[in-house]
Design an enzyme around this catalytic site. Structure first.
Site, PDB file in Angstrom:
ATOM      1  N   ASN A  22      23.181   0.341 -54.907  1.00 15.19           N
ATOM      2  CA  ASN A  22      23.233  -0.079 -53.506  1.00 15.19           C
ATOM      3  C   ASN A  22      21.816  -0.561 -52.981  1.00 15.19           C
ATOM      4  OD1 ASN A  22      23.005   1.937 -50.564  1.00 15.19           O
ATOM      5  ND2 ASN A  22      23.958  -0.039 -50.667  1.00 15.19           N
ATOM      6  N   GLY A  23      21.869  -1.321 -52.048  1.00 14.52           N
ATOM      7  CA  GLY A  23      20.637  -1.691 -51.109  1.00 14.52           C
ATOM      8  C   GLY A  23      20.285  -3.259 -51.452  1.00 14.52           C
ATOM      9  N   GLY A  24      20.391  -3.794 -50.388  1.00 13.54           N
ATOM     10  CA  GLY A  24      19.782  -5.198 -50.328  1.00 13.54           C
ATOM     11  C   GLY A  24      20.894  -6.271 -50.843  1.00 13.54           C
ATOM     12  N   GLY A  63      26.574  -2.620 -47.928  1.00 14.95           N
ATOM     13  CA  GLY A  63      26.557  -2.094 -46.668  1.00 14.95           C
ATOM     14  C   GLY A  63      26.693  -2.927 -45.362  1.00 14.95           C
ATOM     15  N   GLN A 118      32.631  10.672 -47.711  1.00 15.84           N
ATOM     16  CA  GLN A 118      31.234  11.316 -47.828  1.00 15.84           C
ATOM     17  C   GLN A 118      30.856  12.342 -46.939  1.00 15.84           C
ATOM     18  OE1 GLN A 118      27.446   9.247 -46.632  1.00 15.84           O
ATOM     19  NE2 GLN A 118      27.175   9.002 -48.701  1.00 15.84           N
ATOM     20  N   CYS A 156      20.605   9.834 -46.881  1.00 22.53           N
ATOM     21  CA  CYS A 156      20.382   9.197 -45.576  1.00 22.53           C
ATOM     22  C   CYS A 156      19.138   9.910 -44.920  1.00 22.53           C
ATOM     23  CB  CYS A 156      21.520   9.853 -44.531  1.00 22.53           C
ATOM     24  SG  CYS A 156      21.354   9.472 -42.890  1.00 22.53           S
ATOM     25  N   PRO A 185      29.112   3.835 -47.058  1.00 22.80           N
ATOM     26  CA  PRO A 185      29.411   4.528 -45.872  1.00 22.80           C
ATOM     27  C   PRO A 185      28.143   4.347 -44.806  1.00 22.80           C
ATOM     28  CG  PRO A 185      28.377   5.753 -47.836  1.00 22.80           C
ATOM     29  CD  PRO A 185      28.762   4.531 -48.224  1.00 22.80           C
TER      30      PRO A 185
END
Length: 344
Positions: free
Chosen positions: A211-213, A233, A70, A100, A17
Site C-alpha cells: 500500500n502507498g502511492g 487508497g 478494520q 494510522c 480503509p
C-alpha cells in the site's frame, strides 16, 4: 484473505480503509465498479463497537462482499470482544490498524504508535485470532519516527505471524508521529517498496500486500509479482473509474464490451432512493461519486451538480440522472447511455 484457484495463490486487489471516506455508501458504489476487489471499512475503534450503535458502525449491504472490517485499539480483551461482536455481521476479514498516524489514534496509543510495541501487537492479534471465525490480518507502516525500518517491520511481522496472522498489508512509508500532520504523513515520508519486497522474500509463506502511492491501476499492476497484493487508497476514491478494470486486469475475468455507465447510474439512483426512504440524505451517497468521469467531457458539470444540489433539502435520486446528462462519454456512448438511463 489469499484466494487460490487450483492451489495456486492469486493476487489480491484492495481498496484501502480511509477514515470519513470508505463508509457503507462508498463501498456499495465501489462494488458496482468491481465485483472482485476487497473493500475495507473505515477504521472503527474497539470501544465504539462495544459501547456504540453497532448497526450504524458495522452494518453493510450484502452486495459489498468481499468486505473487511478494520479495527483500531490496543487492548487485547477489548479487541477480542469487538471481533466477537463483529462476527455476527459476516465480514470476510478483520484487520488491525497499526498504521494510522492521526492525533486521535496517538492520544489513544494505537494505530501507528503500535509499531513501537510489537509484543503488544502480537497479544492483540492473538486475542483477535482466538475470537474470530474469519481471517485476521494487520496493516502497518514500515516504521515510525527514528526507527530502523529493517528492524521495526521485521519485529512487527514476526509478532503477527507468531499470533496466527497469515496476511500483512504494509504502507510502504514511515509515519512521523512528531512533526508531520496525518495529511503530510501520506506524502512526505519517502516510499520504500523495496522494503516491502524484502519482507515478502523473508516470509514466503505469508501474504504480503503493498500500500502507498499507487494512484492508478497501472501503478498497482506494476507492483504485483514481488508481493501478493496491492492496495489503492486515494487514487481509487478520487478517480473511481480506475476500479473498472480491476476484475479483468487483476483477476483475469473477461473484459466485456465496455462498462455500462447507464446501469451504474440507475443502480446508484435506486440505492439512494432506498437510503432516503430510510431517513438518509442524497448527499451521503453522492459525495463518494463526484470523482467519477474524471478526464471526460462534462465531468466538471457532473461534480458541480452533485456537490451543489445534492445537499439541498428534499434532493432526490433523480439528481443523478440530471448530472449524468452533462457527461459526454467517448466514442458516441454518451447519448445512447443517457437514453438508456431515462428509459430505466
Amino acid at each position: 484473505m489469499i484466494s487460490t484457484e487450483g492451489g495456486t495463490p492469486r493476487p489480491v486487489f484492495a481498496v484501502a480503509p480511509m477514515i470519513d471516506w470508505t463508509d457503507r455508501h462508498c463501498r456499495y458504489f465501489h462494488r458496482q465498479l468491481t465485483g472482485r476487489a476487497l473493500l475495507y471499512t473505515e477504521m472503527v475503534v474497539a470501544d465504539a463497537v462495544i459501547h456504540g450503535d453497532r448497526e450504524r458502525l458495522l452494518g453493510f449491504d450484502p452486495a459489498e462482499h468481499p468486505v473487511a472490517l478494520q479495527l483500531g485499539g490496543s487492548d487485547p480483551q477489548k479487541l477480542a470482544e469487538a471481533v466477537r461482536i463483529a462476527g455476527a455481521f459476516g465480514y470476510d476479514e478483520i484487520n488491525l490498524n497499526v498504521g494510522c498516524p492521526s492525533d486521535r489514534v496517538q492520544s489513544g496509543a494505537f494505530g501507528a504508535c503500535l509499531m513501537r510495541e510489537p509484543a503488544l501487537v502480537g497479544e492483540c492479534l492473538a486475542a483477535m485470532v482466538e475470537a474470530s471465525a474469519t481471517p485476521v490480518t494487520v496493516k502497518c507502516r514500515i516504521g515510525v519516527d527514528e526507527q530502523d525500518p529493517e528492524e521495526a517491520l521485521d519485529r512487527l511481522a514476526d509478532a503477527a505471524v507468531a499470533a496466527g496472522v497469515r496476511a500483512i498489508w504494509v504502507h510502504a512509508r514511515k509515519a512521523w508521529l512528531q512533526g508531520l500532520s496525518p495529511k503530510e504523513n501520506r506524502t512526505i515520508p519517502p516510499l520504500d517498496y523495496d522494503r516491502v519486497r524484502r519482507l515478502k522474500q523473508r516470509l514466503p509463506d505469508v501474504f504480503v500486500g503493498l500500500n502507498g502511492g499507487l494512484a492508478t491501476l497501472t501503478d498497482a499492476v506494476e507492483e504485483l509479482g514481488p508481493v501478493d497484493g496491492v492496495m489503492m487508497g486515494r487514487g481509487a476514491y478520487q478517480t473511481p473509474d480506475e476500479l473498472i478494470g480491476v476484475d479483468s486486469t487483476i483477476y483475469g475475468e473477461a473484459a466485456g464490451n465496455g462498462f455500462d455507465y447507464a446501469a451504474l447510474i440507475a443502480t446508484m439512483a435506486a440505492y439512494a432512493e432506498r437510503h432516503i426512504a430510510n431517513g438518509g440524505r442524497l448527499a451521503q451517497v453522492t459525495r463518494h461519486m463526484t470523482g467519477l468521469f474524471t478526464g471526460r467531457s462534462g465531468a466538471r458539470r457532473w461534480r458541480q451538480i452533485l456537490s451543489e444540489k445534492a445537499t439541498r433539502p428534499g434532493a432526490g435520486p433523480e439528481l443523478l440522472f440530471e448530472a449524468f446528462e452533462a457527461v459526454d462519454l467517448s466514442a458516441g456512448e454518451g447519448a445512447a447511455a443517457n437514453r438508456a438511463v431515462q428509459a430505466a
